[in-house]
Design a protein around this motif. Structure first.
Motif, PDB file in Angstrom:
ATOM      1  N   UNK A   1      43.271  13.382  -7.867  1.00  0.00           N
ATOM      2  CA  UNK A   1      44.442  12.956  -7.103  1.00  0.00           C
ATOM      3  C   UNK A   1      45.342  12.144  -8.010  1.00  0.00           C
ATOM      4  N   UNK A   2      46.650  12.238  -7.782  1.00  0.00           N
ATOM      5  CA  UNK A   2      47.615  11.401  -8.491  1.00  0.00           C
ATOM      6  C   UNK A   2      48.556  10.799  -7.458  1.00  0.00           C
ATOM      7  N   UNK A   3      49.112   9.639  -7.793  1.00  0.00           N
ATOM      8  CA  UNK A   3      50.005   8.949  -6.870  1.00  0.00           C
ATOM      9  C   UNK A   3      51.302   8.607  -7.601  1.00  0.00           C
ATOM     10  N   UNK A   4      52.410   9.190  -7.132  1.00  0.00           N
ATOM     11  CA  UNK A   4      53.731   8.871  -7.665  1.00  0.00           C
ATOM     12  C   UNK A   4      54.294   7.676  -6.911  1.00  0.00           C
ATOM     13  N   UNK A   5      54.970   6.801  -7.614  1.00  0.00           N
ATOM     14  CA  UNK A   5      55.488   5.578  -6.996  1.00  0.00           C
ATOM     15  C   UNK A   5      56.664   5.853  -6.068  1.00  0.00           C
ATOM     16  N   UNK A   6      57.385   6.936  -6.324  1.00  0.00           N
ATOM     17  CA  UNK A   6      58.583   7.222  -5.542  1.00  0.00           C
ATOM     18  C   UNK A   6      59.020   8.651  -5.793  1.00  0.00           C
ATOM     19  N   UNK A   7      60.015   9.116  -5.027  1.00  0.00           N
ATOM     20  CA  UNK A   7      60.611  10.423  -5.291  1.00  0.00           C
ATOM     21  C   UNK A   7      61.213  10.480  -6.682  1.00  0.00           C
ATOM     22  N   UNK A   8      61.867   9.386  -7.081  1.00  0.00           N
ATOM     23  CA  UNK A   8      62.462   9.368  -8.423  1.00  0.00           C
ATOM     24  C   UNK A   8      61.386   9.498  -9.482  1.00  0.00           C
ATOM     25  N   UNK A   9      60.269   8.804  -9.302  1.00  0.00           N
ATOM     26  CA  UNK A   9      59.163   8.881 -10.249  1.00  0.00           C
ATOM     27  C   UNK A   9      58.614  10.304 -10.295  1.00  0.00           C
ATOM     28  N   UNK A  10      58.486  10.930  -9.116  1.00  0.00           N
ATOM     29  CA  UNK A  10      57.983  12.300  -9.020  1.00  0.00           C
ATOM     30  C   UNK A  10      58.886  13.271  -9.776  1.00  0.00           C
ATOM     31  N   UNK A  11      60.186  13.203  -9.511  1.00  0.00           N
ATOM     32  CA  UNK A  11      61.103  14.137 -10.157  1.00  0.00           C
ATOM     33  C   UNK A  11      61.242  13.863 -11.646  1.00  0.00           C
ATOM     34  N   UNK A  12      61.235  12.598 -12.032  1.00  0.00           N
ATOM     35  CA  UNK A  12      61.327  12.264 -13.458  1.00  0.00           C
ATOM     36  C   UNK A  12      60.130  12.810 -14.215  1.00  0.00           C
TER      37      UNK A  12
END
Length: 307
Positions: A94-105
């Motif tokens: 599993x991975x956890x992105x801090x935000x949508x911006x973090x995910x897209x970046x």
């Protein structure tokens, strides 16, 4: 059960793929009852803007037992989620992105590095990854056009902005400009910058209804100054090239977004584009906006993906 699911809250669950094994009767019963049952489960808690991606869920049970067992298994995996930017992500469950911006970046970073297609955490973006790299980048950047300055500021912080500009072909940049126009209502200004002298935005969409307010960057950033942007352009380009217009738009968006809704915004944007490529402004374009635009500018529901 192998399941690909997007988890934000009990009310927001999207299942991408479920593999069921058992008797024909048990499988048919599960097909009919699982979607609603999964949506009622208490899934792992995530932050309001975080995105949680799970590699896979494998549970046993009948149709009535599987949803609750899947939710419990997801919670256990979520407690040990890795940082998607870390080397541990590729072997994590599993991975956890801090935000949508973090995910897209992070996805932009992997697209540019050529690693996105082989990383399990992007399997749920198979349709995007199947597109040519330049088109995939344009699609990703246009998913939330109003957040574009903030996203690019995040990407630039990872030192990937020059590579992004080199990878973004002119047709892809034009499509991204269309997405920005549809989200902001700046279609006329963009059309004039792409085709100086145009009196109407004939091939760039306008926002439907009242013009939305474009998101203003939260803080100044030298990453969107004309000099920094120009350094990422691939060689000598005309001021009307979509990549140049996109750069000029970012510079003005970062400095004074309200000016892009003015009646003379197209001429001002074209002037900024000319300055960006080092062209001398014409006599008809001597307004101070290009210099003013040198200032600087300036996250989706959780998802569990288990192919």
């Amino acid at each position: 059960m192998n399941a690909a699911a997007r988890l934000a809250a009990a009310a927001d669950l999207q299942v991408g793929r479920v593999v069921l094994r058992g008797s024909a009767t048990a499988v048919e019963q599960a097909r009919a009852t699982l979607p609603a049952a999964l949506a009622r489960m208490r899934w792992p808690a995530v932050g309001e803007d975080e995105i949680l991606v799970l590699r896979r869920l494998a549970v046993r049970g009948d149709a009535a037992e599987i949803p609750a067992r899947a939710a419990v298994a997801a919670g256990e995996l979520a407690r040990h989620a890795a940082d998607p930017w870390s080397p541990a992500a590729d072997s994590a469950d599993a991975v956890r992105f801090r935000s949508q911006l973090d995910y897209r970046a992070c996805l932009i970073h992997d697209l540019l590095a050529g690693t996105a297609a082989r990383r399990w955490l992007w399997r749920h973006r198979a349709a995007l990854l199947a597109r040519p790299p330049a088109d995939a980048l344009a699609d990703l950047l246009g998913e939330d056009a109003l957040a574009l300055p903030a996203l690019l500021d995040r990407v630039a912080a990872r030192a990937a902005l020059p590579a992004l500009w080199r990878a973004l072909a002119a047709p892809a940049a034009r499509e991204l400009l269309h997405a920005i126009a549809a989200a902001t209502g700046w279609g006329h200004a963009i059309a004039v910058a792409l085709e100086p002298g145009a009196s109407r935005a004939t091939n760039v969409p306008q926002a439907a209804g009242p013009t939305p307010r474009a998101a203003a960057p939260p803080a100044a950033s030298a990453r969107f100054s004309l000099g920094v942007l120009a350094a990422g352009l691939p060689g000598k380009l005309p001021a009307t090239d979509p990549r140049v217009v996109l750069h000029a738009l970012l510079a003005q968006w970062s400095a004074a977004p309200a000016a892009l809704a003015r009646s003379d915004a197209g001429e001002r944007l074209h002037e900024t584009a000319r300055e960006l490529v080092g062209a001398a402004p014409t006599a008809a374009m001597t307004r101070p906006t290009a210099n003013a635009a040198r200032g600087a500018g300036p996250d989706a529901p959780a998802s569990a993906t288990t192919p």
